[in-house]
Design a protein around this motif. Structure first.
Motif, short mmCIF file in Angstrom:
data_model
loop_
_atom_site.label_atom_id
_atom_site.label_comp_id
_atom_site.label_asym_id
_atom_site.label_seq_id
_atom_site.Cartn_x
_atom_site.Cartn_y
_atom_site.Cartn_z
N LYS A 153 -6.58 1.61 -3.41
CA LYS A 153 -6.21 3.09 -3.11
C LYS A 153 -4.91 3.05 -2.38
CE LYS A 153 -9.90 5.26 -1.77
NZ LYS A 153 -10.92 6.11 -1.40
N THR A 154 -4.95 2.06 -1.28
CA THR A 154 -3.73 2.14 -0.25
C THR A 154 -2.40 1.76 -0.79
OG1 THR A 154 -4.01 -0.13 0.13
CG2 THR A 154 -5.27 1.49 1.48
N VAL A 155 -2.41 1.46 -2.28
CA VAL A 155 -1.23 1.10 -2.65
C VAL A 155 -1.06 1.68 -4.02
CG1 VAL A 155 -0.81 -1.34 -1.79
CG2 VAL A 155 -2.11 -1.08 -3.86
N CYS A 156 -1.95 2.74 -4.61
CA CYS A 156 -1.87 3.31 -5.80
C CYS A 156 -1.08 4.36 -5.51
CB CYS A 156 -3.36 3.81 -5.88
SG CYS A 156 -3.59 4.74 -7.63
N ARG A 157 -0.17 4.89 -6.50
CA ARG A 157 0.70 6.11 -6.50
C ARG A 157 -0.15 7.41 -6.53
NH1 ARG A 157 3.42 6.70 -12.37
NH2 ARG A 157 1.39 6.80 -13.80
N HIS A 158 -1.18 7.38 -7.06
CA HIS A 158 -2.15 8.71 -7.23
C HIS A 158 -2.66 8.93 -6.02
CE1 HIS A 158 -1.66 8.40 -11.71
NE2 HIS A 158 -1.95 7.23 -11.65
N TRP A 159 -2.76 8.00 -4.99
CA TRP A 159 -3.35 8.40 -3.73
C TRP A 159 -2.23 8.33 -2.54
CZ3 TRP A 159 -8.36 9.74 -2.72
CH2 TRP A 159 -9.14 10.27 -3.92
N ARG A 160 -1.13 8.08 -2.89
CA ARG A 160 -0.05 8.02 -1.67
C ARG A 160 0.13 9.39 -1.08
NH1 ARG A 160 3.73 4.19 -5.07
NH2 ARG A 160 3.14 2.19 -4.20
N ARG A 161 0.23 10.19 -1.81
CA ARG A 161 0.43 11.75 -1.36
C ARG A 161 -0.13 12.85 -2.47
NH1 ARG A 161 6.85 12.13 -2.32
NH2 ARG A 161 6.92 12.04 -4.60
N LEU A 176 1.05 -5.05 -0.92
CA LEU A 176 0.08 -5.33 -2.03
C LEU A 176 -0.80 -6.57 -1.88
CD1 LEU A 176 2.89 -5.25 -4.73
CD2 LEU A 176 0.78 -3.92 -4.81
N ARG A 177 -0.31 -7.44 -0.71
CA ARG A 177 -1.01 -8.81 -0.67
C ARG A 177 -2.40 -8.74 -0.20
NH1 ARG A 177 2.59 -10.87 2.28
NH2 ARG A 177 3.42 -12.30 0.68
N GLN A 178 -2.70 -7.88 0.62
CA GLN A 178 -4.20 -7.95 1.10
C GLN A 178 -4.76 -7.25 -0.08
OE1 GLN A 178 -4.99 -6.13 5.03
NE2 GLN A 178 -7.12 -6.34 4.76
N PRO A 179 -4.71 -6.04 -0.41
CA PRO A 179 -5.46 -5.57 -1.47
C PRO A 179 -5.75 -6.37 -2.87
CG PRO A 179 -3.54 -4.18 -1.50
CD PRO A 179 -3.65 -5.08 -0.18
N LEU A 180 -4.66 -6.88 -3.25
CA LEU A 180 -4.72 -7.74 -4.33
C LEU A 180 -5.49 -8.99 -4.14
CD1 LEU A 180 -1.29 -7.33 -6.16
CD2 LEU A 180 -3.20 -6.69 -6.93
N GLU A 181 -5.20 -9.69 -2.84
CA GLU A 181 -5.89 -11.19 -2.83
C GLU A 181 -7.42 -10.80 -2.67
OE1 GLU A 181 -5.16 -13.98 -2.96
OE2 GLU A 181 -3.05 -14.14 -2.43
N CYS A 218 -12.62 6.61 -7.83
CA CYS A 218 -11.71 5.92 -7.07
C CYS A 218 -12.28 5.51 -5.86
CB CYS A 218 -10.28 6.67 -6.82
SG CYS A 218 -9.54 7.02 -8.47
N ALA A 219 -13.49 6.00 -5.42
CA ALA A 219 -14.18 5.86 -3.87
C ALA A 219 -14.15 4.42 -3.49
CB ALA A 219 -15.23 6.88 -4.07
N PRO A 220 -14.65 3.63 -4.32
CA PRO A 220 -14.85 2.30 -4.03
C PRO A 220 -13.54 1.14 -4.01
CG PRO A 220 -15.87 2.38 -5.93
CD PRO A 220 -15.42 3.83 -5.63
N ILE A 232 0.17 1.00 -9.21
CA ILE A 232 0.27 0.30 -7.79
C ILE A 232 1.63 -0.21 -7.60
CG2 ILE A 232 -2.23 -0.22 -7.92
CD1 ILE A 232 -1.43 -3.12 -8.57
N GLY A 233 2.71 0.24 -8.16
CA GLY A 233 4.00 -0.13 -7.78
C GLY A 233 4.58 -1.58 -8.15
N LEU A 234 4.12 -2.09 -9.13
CA LEU A 234 4.38 -3.37 -9.65
C LEU A 234 5.51 -3.28 -10.44
CD1 LEU A 234 1.13 -5.57 -10.30
CD2 LEU A 234 2.84 -5.57 -8.31
#
Length: 299
Positions: A286-294, A13-18, A280-282, A227-229
């Motif tokens: 997305k890397t931590v979003c449950r809708h895009w994990r699989r 989470l750190r990089q996308p949230l920061e 969602c494109a930009p 995002i899994g918080l």
């Protein structure tokens, strides 16, 4: 395939949230947020009172409570603090005669002014009122917030409600953490008053930002789950603690700094709480979003 409901690791989470926090366009969204009301007042005494009143009324759609609040502040001008400290219910309660917003009625605003007048007379500022009894200064914020709310609920409001009575609407303005609700509006007030970085104004220096809890509304609830918080289904104090604890693993000194950007990402329509290849494109989450994990997007 159902969306993933796992909690996301803090290191993921750190990089996308920061990045979201650093790059978010706060300026364009402040005027669409309740924080714009206290920001109008340069005098700290006015800003403190307006911040509390604005946060207390910040339930429902922003455009609806904003209209009601504009009318109230117009009656309290030019100095809301002076209006409150000099408030005489017999003389001044009529100023709120036209106020009507969901659970709240004119007498609730009169009661707010009476309680605030008494507490300012006793403590000098709302910060000193809040900190009274907070001897440790490092523990959970819940007990301190509880005492603060109770001071408003226990004030002598007999000129408005009669002795020993209190309206449902006034009680709604000052929720108690011990009841178990998220106390979103009071946690929002604390974020404004305590955090030292924009968009917040950090007037209160006696409270550490590390002690704050995330203000949980429907927007934060939904995006936090995405995002899994949190995996909790009920929006309550425990959800606020869980989300804050997760964010504290990223920034223990200022865990609620992500609140404004996350909330407005959802409010603005940049997050739909579902997978959308266009919207969602930009998105950097997305890397931590449950809708895009699989899974794959539906046709």
């Amino acid at each position: 395939m159902p969306p993933d409901t796992r909690m996301t690791a803090a290191h993921d989470l750190r990089q996308p949230l920061e990045r979201l926090y650093r790059e978010f366009d706060y300026t364009s969204r402040v005027e669409l947020d309740a924080i714009r009301f206290p920001l109008r007042y340069p005098d700290s005494r006015d800003r403190e009172i307006v911040a509390l009143l604005s946060a207390c009324l910040a339930y429902g759609r922003v455009d609806l409570f904003s209209g009601a609040l504009e009318g109230v502040l117009a009656k309290m001008s030019p100095s809301p603090a002076a209006f409150v400290t000099g408030f005489d219910p017999r003389r001044d309660a009529g100023a709120f005669a036209d106020f009507w917003y969901r659970f709240n009625r004119p007498r609730d605003l009169a009661a707010f002014c009476i309680a605030a007048r008494a507490l300012l007379g006793r403590y000098g500022t709302l910060e000193k009122c809040f900190l009274a009894g907070d001897d440790d200064g490092r523990g959970p914020i819940g007990p301190t917030l509880e005492r603060f709310s109770r001071k408003f609920l226990d004030a002598d409001l007999s000129p408005v409600f009669g002795r020993g009575r209190i309206s449902r609407g006034y009680r709604h303005l000052f929720p108690l953490p011990s009841v178990g609700g998220p106390c979103k509006r009071l946690n929002l007030f604390l974020r404004w008053m305590v955090r030292r970085e924009p968009p917040d104004f950090g007037l209160w220096t006696g409270v550490s930002p590390a002690r704050l809890l995330m203000p949980i509304d429907t927007h934060i609830e939904n995006i936090s789950r995405s995002i899994g918080l949190t995996r909790r289904r009920s929006r309550n104090w425990r959800m606020a603690e869980e989300i804050t604890q997760k964010l504290a693993a990223i920034d223990p000194t200022d865990p609620v700094k992500f609140d404004f950007a996350l909330c407005h990402k959802r409010m603005s329509g940049d997050c739909l709480d579902r997978r959308d290849t266009v919207v969602c494109a930009p998105c950097g989450l997305k890397t931590v979003c449950r809708h895009w994990r699989r899974g794959r997007p539906r046709a």
